[in-house]
Design a protein around this motif. Structure first.
Motif, PDB file in Angstrom:
ATOM      1  N   ARG A 264      -0.938  -1.754  -4.917  1.00  0.00           N
ATOM      2  CA  ARG A 264      -0.626  -3.172  -4.770  1.00  0.00           C
ATOM      3  C   ARG A 264      -0.074  -3.422  -3.378  1.00  0.00           C
ATOM      4  O   ARG A 264       0.967  -2.886  -3.014  1.00  0.00           O
ATOM      5  CB  ARG A 264       0.410  -3.603  -5.814  1.00  0.00           C
ATOM      6  CG  ARG A 264      -0.138  -3.741  -7.216  1.00  0.00           C
ATOM      7  CD  ARG A 264       0.966  -4.140  -8.177  1.00  0.00           C
ATOM      8  NE  ARG A 264       0.448  -4.453  -9.483  1.00  0.00           N
ATOM      9  CZ  ARG A 264       0.078  -5.666  -9.875  1.00  0.00           C
ATOM     10  NH1 ARG A 264       0.177  -6.678  -9.017  1.00  0.00           N
ATOM     11  NH2 ARG A 264      -0.385  -5.875 -11.083  1.00  0.00           N
TER      12      ARG A 264
ATOM     13  N   ARG B  99       1.975  -5.175  -0.382  1.00  0.00           N
ATOM     14  CA  ARG B  99       3.229  -5.929  -0.383  1.00  0.00           C
ATOM     15  C   ARG B  99       3.014  -7.365   0.059  1.00  0.00           C
ATOM     16  O   ARG B  99       3.741  -8.263  -0.335  1.00  0.00           O
ATOM     17  CB  ARG B  99       4.243  -5.240   0.530  1.00  0.00           C
ATOM     18  CG  ARG B  99       4.770  -3.909   0.008  1.00  0.00           C
ATOM     19  CD  ARG B  99       5.840  -3.349   0.928  1.00  0.00           C
ATOM     20  NE  ARG B  99       5.284  -2.974   2.224  1.00  0.00           N
ATOM     21  CZ  ARG B  99       4.777  -1.773   2.501  1.00  0.00           C
ATOM     22  NH1 ARG B  99       4.771  -0.833   1.557  1.00  0.00           N
ATOM     23  NH2 ARG B  99       4.282  -1.496   3.681  1.00  0.00           N
TER      24      ARG B  99
ATOM     25  N   ALA C 277      -7.645  -3.166  -1.371  1.00  0.00           N
ATOM     26  CA  ALA C 277      -7.450  -3.457  -2.779  1.00  0.00           C
ATOM     27  C   ALA C 277      -8.527  -4.407  -3.272  1.00  0.00           C
ATOM     28  O   ALA C 277      -8.776  -5.448  -2.676  1.00  0.00           O
ATOM     29  CB  ALA C 277      -6.068  -4.079  -3.001  1.00  0.00           C
TER      30      ALA C 277
ATOM     31  N   GLY D 152      -9.670  -6.494  -6.576  1.00  0.00           N
ATOM     32  CA  GLY D 152      -9.368  -6.952  -7.914  1.00  0.00           C
ATOM     33  C   GLY D 152     -10.614  -7.450  -8.605  1.00  0.00           C
ATOM     34  O   GLY D 152     -11.691  -7.522  -8.021  1.00  0.00           O
TER      35      GLY D 152
END
Length: 561
Positions: free
Chosen positions: A507, A509, A519, A521
């Motif tokens: 995850r 910051r 990342a 999703g």
């Protein structure tokens, strides 16, 4: 069997009779589904490394049976030429260069080797090139569908899919030049590498596919033989050499030591813009790979802050997509350069429309002579489905507040005010696109208008018009990035975001965290296809008409060779 005390020598094998992906898949699932499918840039890097490896005695390449994009074929050909420059034998062997045609790219690759072998029953299918396109206007008329579309300008051909029954004159003109330029470039290269007369070669193209015996007589190939004969001839010249696939050639201990001790050295970061351009994160959609502006921009911001990144290569292989997403990437590229990091663009098979838009912020733009590029223009509109719904017993009604509340609805056509708004938007986007290109490329308003108008060019034609700086593939782009940044010639090139499982699932910051570039999703189908490309007009794209990737999208049809 190598002699005691002597370093073993290797005869390398490279199989290019399979489709290549670019870039290499990083997600675990994508890797698993690919089942080890080779990647273009991995092959290029392996060839570059093998060329410097003293253990390598020679190389044999299988090619001819798979059609590759011409620009990728040129990159592979150049890498094979670089390998052979050391004087080590390089042999291309093919069962056939296309089976009854479509062998141009495989044969182009083969000319990077010092010898070409062809199976006696094979042929050289360098049959010329053609662009093919589908037109759905007649079908839409029968179904009761209506496309209301505007474009800037007459060469922006993507909407023709749904508005025309065949090529318009500008569309035909652009496609004719595209195939003529591509074929001319390829024939010049083939003639030079095979020592043939260009006019004689063009005559052979009109007779192709050329049977093996005739190809040998014409100087298109050097030997006729089956696989065992080609291998036996080469291994006889390299006694004791062990046969090994190129990708299975491990680094020497000295090279591993250099790699291990170079982790903190300055390097070139390679950031990909591959596939349709959209807002949000990179991933895949119905049309294949998708380059998300969030992902690309996070990588560029990370590169700007990383003291170990000396320069960035933006690898663009995209037909375009969302205007807003393309502009966001352009803006971030300017921030990278403001931070003192040189930016070099490497164009792959296609870098057009939005794909060209994201490239114009670079210090240098490199393309292959056959790279499809340009298409400086925009289109927009919608597919009206109200009549077909009514025809099939589906009533529709609406309550709207605001004169333009239903402007994007596919159930009703544009009224005069809404059509004026569309025209104003097209003018605004087109003017912005041209202004940015003119400023970046040092072109006058008149020069950019001639090169623009939505027209697509080959890399060769784009260079003549000032849209591209030089010819070259990804390795050359990396070399130029090193030079601009004052890095050593052997400074490594590393992908950004870093393809590690930790980065992929960690995850971030904030949006400034480098992990934000990696990342991924979950992305819904609607978002991954049309919503990201068309914004509030997403519904019309998914309704089956316009290219769902967005208004800055190239559609040249199928370029075949």
């Amino acid at each position: 069997m190598s002699l005691p005390g002597r370093r073993p020598s290797f005869l390398l094998e490279l199989d290019l009779d399979v489709p290549l992906v670019d870039p290499p898949p990083q997600a675990p699932l994508a890797k698993a589904l690919g089942r080890g499918q080779p990647a273009l840039r991995t092959v290029l890097a392996d060839l570059h490394r093998a060329a410097k490896d003293p253990r390598v005695a020679g190389l044999i390449v299988r090619t001819g049976g798979t059609s590759h994009p011409l620009a990728h074929a040129q990159e592979l050909r150049d890498a094979l030429t670089e390998f052979g420059a050391s004087g080590r034998p390089t042999v291309a062997w093919a069962e056939t260069f296309g089976e009854f045609g479509r062998g141009t790219s495989g044969y182009l690759i083969a000319t990077g080797c010092s010898e070409i072998w062809l199976q006696p029953t094979g042929e050289v299918g360098v049959t010329g090139m053609a662009a093919e396109a589908l037109f759905l206007r007649e079908l839409f008329d029968r179904l009761g569908l209506r496309a209301e579309v505007g474009a800037r300008r007459e060469y922006k051909n993507a909407p023709n899919l749904v508005t025309e029954r065949g090529y318009t004159e500008p569309h035909r003109e652009a496609m004719t030049r595209l195939v003529t330029s591509s074929l001319g470039t390829v024939l010049e290269e083939l003639a030079e590498r095979r020592g043939l007369d260009a006019d004689d070669l063009r005559t052979l193209v009109d007779r192709a596919p050329i049977a093996a015996e005739d190809a040998l007589a014409a100087g298109l190939v050097d030997h006729l033989g089956y696989r065992d004969e080609a291998y036996a001839a080469l291994t006889a010249r390299l006694p004791g050499a062990q046969l090994r696939f190129l990708h299975r050639l491990t680094e020497t201990p000295a090279a591993r030591l250099r790699t291990a001790t170079a982790r903190d050295r300055r390097h070139v970061a390679v950031v990909d813009v591959v596939g349709t351009i959209r807002s949000g994160r990179s991933g895949r959609n119905l049309f294949g790979a998708a380059a998300g502006a969030d992902t690309v921009n996070a990588a560029l911001r990370a590169a700007a802050r990383d003291e170990h990144v000396g320069a960035v290569v933006l690898r663009v292989d995209s037909p375009g997509g969302s205007y807003i997403a393309s502009d966001a990437i352009w803006r971030t590229s300017q921030g990278l350069r403001a931070a003192g990091k040189p930016l070099v663009v490497s164009m792959g098979a296609v870098a057009a429309s939005g794909g060209y838009y994201v490239a114009i912020g670079a210090d240098r733009i490199l393309a292959q002579p056959t790279t499809v590029t340009g298409s400086i223009g925009v289109f927009g509109g919608k597919l009206v489905v109200g009549d077909v719904l009514t025809r099939h017993g589906i009533d529709h009604d609406a309550v709207a507040v605001g004169a333009r509340a239903r402007m994007s609805s596919p159930r009703v056509g544009f009224d005069a005010d809404q059509l004026a708004a569309l025209e104003a938007w097209l003018d605004r986007v087109y003017a912005d696109f041209k202004a940015k290109v003119a400023a970046a490329r040092g072109l006058s308003a008149e020069e950019i208008e001639v090169a623009a108008r939505g027209r697509v060019w080959t890399g060769a034609d784009a260079r003549e018009r000032g849209l591209v700086d030089a010819f070259g593939g990804l390795p050359e782009a990396v070399a130029q990035a090193r030079a601009l940044a004052g890095l050593s010639p052997d400074a490594p090139a590393r992908p950004l975001p870093v393809p590690s499982p930790l980065n992929r699932f960690a995850r971030p910051r904030s949006s400034e965290d480098p992990r934000a570039a990696a990342a991924l999703g979950p992305v819904s189908f609607a978002t991954s296809v049309a919503a990201a490309g068309w914004g509030s007009w997403a519904e019309l794209a998914t309704a089956l008409g316009l290219p769902a990737a967005g208004p800055l999208t190239l559609d040249v049809g199928a370029l075949r060779g």
